[in-house]
Motif scaffolding. Structure first.
Motif, PDB file in Angstrom:
ATOM      1  N   GLY A 347       0.860  -1.191   0.004  1.00 39.57           N
ATOM      2  CA  GLY A 347       0.151  -0.055   0.083  1.00 39.57           C
ATOM      3  C   GLY A 347       0.924   1.442  -0.064  1.00 39.57           C
ATOM      4  O   GLY A 347       0.155   2.335  -0.120  1.00 39.57           O
ATOM      5  N   GLN A 348       2.390   1.109   0.006  1.00 41.38           N
ATOM      6  CA  GLN A 348       2.987   2.398   0.003  1.00 41.38           C
ATOM      7  C   GLN A 348       3.477   2.794  -1.166  1.00 41.38           C
ATOM      8  O   GLN A 348       3.530   2.267  -2.088  1.00 41.38           O
ATOM      9  N   ILE A 349       3.622   4.293  -1.324  1.00 40.17           N
ATOM     10  CA  ILE A 349       4.111   4.790  -2.301  1.00 40.17           C
ATOM     11  C   ILE A 349       5.638   4.319  -2.541  1.00 40.17           C
ATOM     12  O   ILE A 349       6.527   4.335  -1.820  1.00 40.17           O
ATOM     13  N   THR A 350       5.741   3.755  -3.931  1.00 35.68           N
ATOM     14  CA  THR A 350       7.070   3.080  -4.162  1.00 35.68           C
ATOM     15  C   THR A 350       7.874   3.985  -5.328  1.00 35.68           C
ATOM     16  O   THR A 350       9.095   3.975  -5.445  1.00 35.68           O
ATOM     17  N   GLY A 351       6.939   4.663  -6.007  1.00 42.24           N
ATOM     18  CA  GLY A 351       7.770   5.881  -6.869  1.00 42.24           C
ATOM     19  C   GLY A 351       6.819   6.660  -7.606  1.00 42.24           C
ATOM     20  O   GLY A 351       5.723   6.750  -7.101  1.00 42.24           O
ATOM     21  N   ALA A 352       7.224   7.262  -8.794  1.00 38.99           N
ATOM     22  CA  ALA A 352       6.280   8.231  -9.301  1.00 38.99           C
ATOM     23  C   ALA A 352       6.741   8.307 -10.775  1.00 38.99           C
ATOM     24  O   ALA A 352       7.869   8.094 -11.151  1.00 38.99           O
ATOM     25  N   GLU A 353       5.804   8.642 -11.594  1.00 35.97           N
ATOM     26  CA  GLU A 353       5.987   8.837 -13.050  1.00 35.97           C
ATOM     27  C   GLU A 353       6.048  10.474 -13.261  1.00 35.97           C
ATOM     28  O   GLU A 353       5.296  10.982 -13.059  1.00 35.97           O
ATOM     29  N   ALA A 354       7.138  10.666 -13.941  1.00 41.15           N
ATOM     30  CA  ALA A 354       7.176  12.351 -14.222  1.00 41.15           C
ATOM     31  C   ALA A 354       6.432  12.562 -15.470  1.00 41.15           C
ATOM     32  O   ALA A 354       6.710  11.979 -16.526  1.00 41.15           O
ATOM     33  N   LEU A 355       5.532  13.557 -15.631  1.00 38.90           N
ATOM     34  CA  LEU A 355       4.703  13.780 -16.699  1.00 38.90           C
ATOM     35  C   LEU A 355       4.993  15.383 -16.838  1.00 38.90           C
ATOM     36  O   LEU A 355       4.964  16.070 -15.956  1.00 38.90           O
ATOM     37  N   LEU A 356       5.102  15.571 -18.219  1.00 36.59           N
ATOM     38  CA  LEU A 356       5.596  17.027 -18.537  1.00 36.59           C
ATOM     39  C   LEU A 356       4.474  17.899 -18.691  1.00 36.59           C
ATOM     40  O   LEU A 356       3.386  17.461 -19.574  1.00 36.59           O
ATOM     41  N   ARG A 357       4.431  19.060 -18.259  1.00 35.37           N
ATOM     42  CA  ARG A 357       3.445  20.180 -18.502  1.00 35.37           C
ATOM     43  C   ARG A 357       3.945  21.517 -18.788  1.00 35.37           C
ATOM     44  O   ARG A 357       4.952  21.898 -18.397  1.00 35.37           O
ATOM     45  N   TRP A 358       3.164  22.243 -20.057  1.00 35.85           N
ATOM     46  CA  TRP A 358       3.791  23.537 -20.170  1.00 35.85           C
ATOM     47  C   TRP A 358       2.885  24.690 -19.861  1.00 35.85           C
ATOM     48  O   TRP A 358       1.657  24.682 -20.147  1.00 35.85           O
ATOM     49  N   LEU A 359       3.211  25.469 -18.775  1.00 36.41           N
ATOM     50  CA  LEU A 359       2.580  26.601 -18.236  1.00 36.41           C
ATOM     51  C   LEU A 359       2.563  27.816 -19.071  1.00 36.41           C
ATOM     52  O   LEU A 359       3.790  28.427 -18.792  1.00 36.41           O
ATOM     53  N   HIS A 360       2.089  28.026 -19.967  1.00 35.59           N
ATOM     54  CA  HIS A 360       2.225  28.904 -21.033  1.00 35.59           C
ATOM     55  C   HIS A 360       1.648  30.348 -20.369  1.00 35.59           C
ATOM     56  O   HIS A 360       0.379  30.390 -19.820  1.00 35.59           O
ATOM     57  N   PRO A 361       2.442  31.458 -20.571  1.00 32.90           N
ATOM     58  CA  PRO A 361       2.066  32.557 -19.575  1.00 32.90           C
ATOM     59  C   PRO A 361       0.780  33.500 -20.352  1.00 32.90           C
ATOM     60  O   PRO A 361      -0.102  33.999 -19.534  1.00 32.90           O
ATOM     61  N   LYS A 362       0.262  33.052 -21.424  1.00 36.28           N
ATOM     62  CA  LYS A 362      -1.055  33.690 -22.359  1.00 36.28           C
ATOM     63  C   LYS A 362      -1.741  32.454 -22.721  1.00 36.28           C
ATOM     64  O   LYS A 362      -3.237  32.616 -22.306  1.00 36.28           O
ATOM     65  N   ARG A 363      -1.215  31.294 -22.996  1.00 37.79           N
ATOM     66  CA  ARG A 363      -2.397  30.392 -23.463  1.00 37.79           C
ATOM     67  C   ARG A 363      -2.668  29.420 -22.145  1.00 37.79           C
ATOM     68  O   ARG A 363      -3.629  28.549 -22.331  1.00 37.79           O
ATOM     69  N   GLY A 364      -2.033  29.398 -21.218  1.00 34.58           N
ATOM     70  CA  GLY A 364      -2.494  28.714 -19.937  1.00 34.58           C
ATOM     71  C   GLY A 364      -1.792  27.332 -19.945  1.00 34.58           C
ATOM     72  O   GLY A 364      -0.691  27.293 -20.685  1.00 34.58           O
ATOM     73  N   LEU A 365      -2.527  26.396 -19.440  1.00 31.99           N
ATOM     74  CA  LEU A 365      -1.796  24.757 -19.487  1.00 31.99           C
ATOM     75  C   LEU A 365      -1.765  24.246 -20.786  1.00 31.99           C
ATOM     76  O   LEU A 365      -3.080  24.136 -21.518  1.00 31.99           O
TER      77      LEU A 365
END
Length: 583
Positions: A347-365
């Motif tokens: 039941g414990q957290i063993t790891g994490a998957e890294a997921l890319l996001r682009w936070l654009h200053p005008k277009r948003g996420l």
């Protein structure tokens, strides 16, 4: 010829046994002590080992203990030879894992019968194991030809049908065209967001049924992924025949779908590519048909477009986005989100998957589906992918230093990254710069990365694994799924795509695929991580079938690095499943 290792410190006895083995058509080789015997066992992997009990430097018990602890030699049949007849010695040897125990002196017939018995037993075990593997493989191969949600053929079936059409075409049919259509529902994400994934799945199944009525006889309809479908038509003489099918699809959607007494209207966009004009491989034709479909969507949807050679010229918005993306890295507009991976045993957290996001200053996420294809096409994926690797290793190293070791981090590799000649060196540099141990790094690759040159892919994967990291195959079963990927490539982890996990309790065929895939992966020593787990029913099924880990909204959405660290500090975990045997 069976190989037998004789570990015996007395040379006359060792030579006598080796002569007997040679006379019986066995390949025998000897070791004068236990240390040499262990080394030869690992190098030559004999079919059986004869070992004296009392030897200098290391006795037979020590030899057996080390061999049973090594996965390479753990299953080799092992027979003790000893002048000691005390039952205590016999019991000790059997408890350590010995297969038989012969008291010296023994007759040649006694020795040969013991050898033959153990070899026959081992062969029977191996045959049983191979039969189980073949049964699971055959079952899974049968299931993998069909999409579990819609019951339509999948990419693998589509590829085979395409090969059949090519093989059936006469050399004189140079004027014939083979149309490949890519069909996508317009604004389908809106359905999932407002009505939920379950309703979205019902709509996909209803659309698939309606799609079956559109093409002429001889067409192959397949589900590619998500809301994208493909139609492979028999050879035609003019492209208008394919346009007629696309128009029929649009006309069929003029009537609403009735889902839970609610009427839903939806349209579709269709892209069309023609063999051999637009490509000679199915992969290239699907790629071009998908590009044409995207253009149809951009122009408002509910229409069809033929692929043309000018599609490689980006639209003005793509050009603007490309320019903005070139500055986004230095302006620190990209962020990594982390979705926890959780052990179903502890039941414990063993790891994490890294997921890319682009936070654009005008277009948003901006989600990856919008900018990753553009990054791939322009080559910007290389510096972007390198930044992702560096940032993920740096974050994970910080979590380790904060006391959350041994947390793993998983990073997706794009096809261009994977094909980069200096990929291994760049990754080595990143690991050195961040101080992150490769033991806790997983690289995820998709089947499409492995398609072009499998031998080169095996070499690259092996070179990366030599650094000490692990390799996961991502989205297995959603593309050109084949068991040869699991058997030929040096994978450590198989990730079950959400298309397998979703709706397990209501779809018997999907459940059969998932359980067979987990079982086969375990028989091939692969760890299984299920993606997109959203319900308690899905979790219960995965636990019942011994899936190793999960990730999905049931436990947590992807979180920014700071929020993920806060989650770690809370100690959140899955409730441990009760031991039914103790109730």
């Amino acid at each position: 010829m069976k190989k037998i290792l004789v570990i015996e410190d007395e040379a006359p006895i060792r030579e006598n046994i080796l002569e007997l083995l040679e006379a019986e058509n066995y390949q025998g080789f000897g070791a004068e002590n236990g240390l040499v015997g262990i080394q030869l066992s690992r190098e030559h992997k004999p079919d059986l080992i004869l070992c004296d009990l009392m030897m200098p430097e290391m006795d037979g018990y020590g030899v057996l203990t080390q061999l049973r602890a090594d996965p390479v030699t753990a299953s080799i049949p092992f027979i003790f030879l000893t002048a000691l007849s005390d039952r205590t010695h016999l019991r000790t040897g059997m408890e350590l894992g010995a297969d038989d125990y012969l008291t010296k002196p023994c007759t040649p017939n006694e020795l040969l019968r013991a050898i033959q018995t153990r070899l026959q037993k081992r062969e029977a075990v191996q045959q049983h194991y191979m039969a189980e593997i073949k049964q699971a493989s055959d079952k899974l191969n049968d299931l993998l030809y069909c999409d579990s949600l819609t019951q339509l053929p999948n990419r693998l079936s589509l590829a085979e049908r395409f090969s059949q059409i090519l093989n059936s075409c006469a050399p004189t049919d140079t004027n014939k065209l083979i149309p490949v259509l890519c069909v996508g529902l317009d604004r389908f994400n809106r359905i999932n967001d407002t009505l939920g994934h379950e309703t979205g799945d019902f709509l996909l199944k209803a659309f698939a049924e309606r799609l079956k009525t559109c093409p002429d006889t001889g067409a192959t309809i397949a589900r590619l992924n998500g809301d994208q479908f493909a139609i492979l038509l028999p050879p035609v003489e003019k492209k208008q025949d394919a346009a007629g099918v696309a128009q029929t699809i649009q006309n069929s959607l003029s009537q609403p779908f009735l889902l839970d007494s609610q009427e839903i209207f939806i349209s579709a966009s269709t892209g069309i590519a023609l063999y051999p004009r637009d490509g000679t491989s199915l992969e290239k034709l699907l790629q071009h048909a998908s590009q044409a479909m995207q253009l149809a969507k951009q122009q408002g949807g509910n229409q069809h477009q033929f692929y043309t050679a000018v599609f490689h010229i980006a639209t003005s918005d793509d050009l603007a986005l490309e320019t903005e993306m070139r500055y986004a890295l230095e302006r620190k507009e990209f962020q990594l989100y982390y979705q926890p991976q959780v052990s179903l045993e502890t039941g414990q957290i063993t790891g994490a998957e890294a997921l890319l996001r682009w936070l654009h200053p005008k277009r948003g996420l901006i989600l990856p589906a919008r900018f990753i294809p553009l990054a791939e096409a322009t080559g910007l994926i290389l510096p972007l992918g390198e930044w992702v690797l560096s940032a993920a290793c740096r974050h994970a190293q910080q979590w380790h230093q904060a006391g959350f070791a041994p947390l793993r981090v998983a990073v997706n590799l794009s096809s261009r990254q994977f094909s980069q000649l200096n990929m291994r060196q760049r990754l080595t540099d990143i690991l050195i710069e961040t101080g992150f141990s490769p033991t806790y790094l997983e690289l995820e690759v998709t089947e499409s990365v492995l398609l072009e040159n499998s031998q080169a892919a095996i070499r690259r994967l092996s070179a990366l694994k030599a650094l000490g990291l692990q390799i996961a195959i991502d989205d297995f079963g959603t593309g050109y799924s084949s068991l040869r990927y699991l058997q030929q490539f040096p994978f450590d982890i198989l990730k079950l795509d959400r298309t397998f996990v979703s709706n397990l309790s209501a779809d018997a065929k999907n459940a059969a695929i998932t359980s067979a895939l987990i079982d086969l992966a375990h028989q091939l020593d692969l760890k299984v991580i299920a993606e997109g787990v959203e319900t308690e029913e899905e979790l219960a099924f995965l636990r019942l079938h011994q899936c190793d880990e999960m990730q999905g909204y049931l436990f947590s959405r992807p979180l920014p690095a700071a929020d993920f660290e806060k989650l770690l500090k809370t100690g959140k975990s899955l409730p441990i499943q009760p031991d039914r045997g103790n109730l």
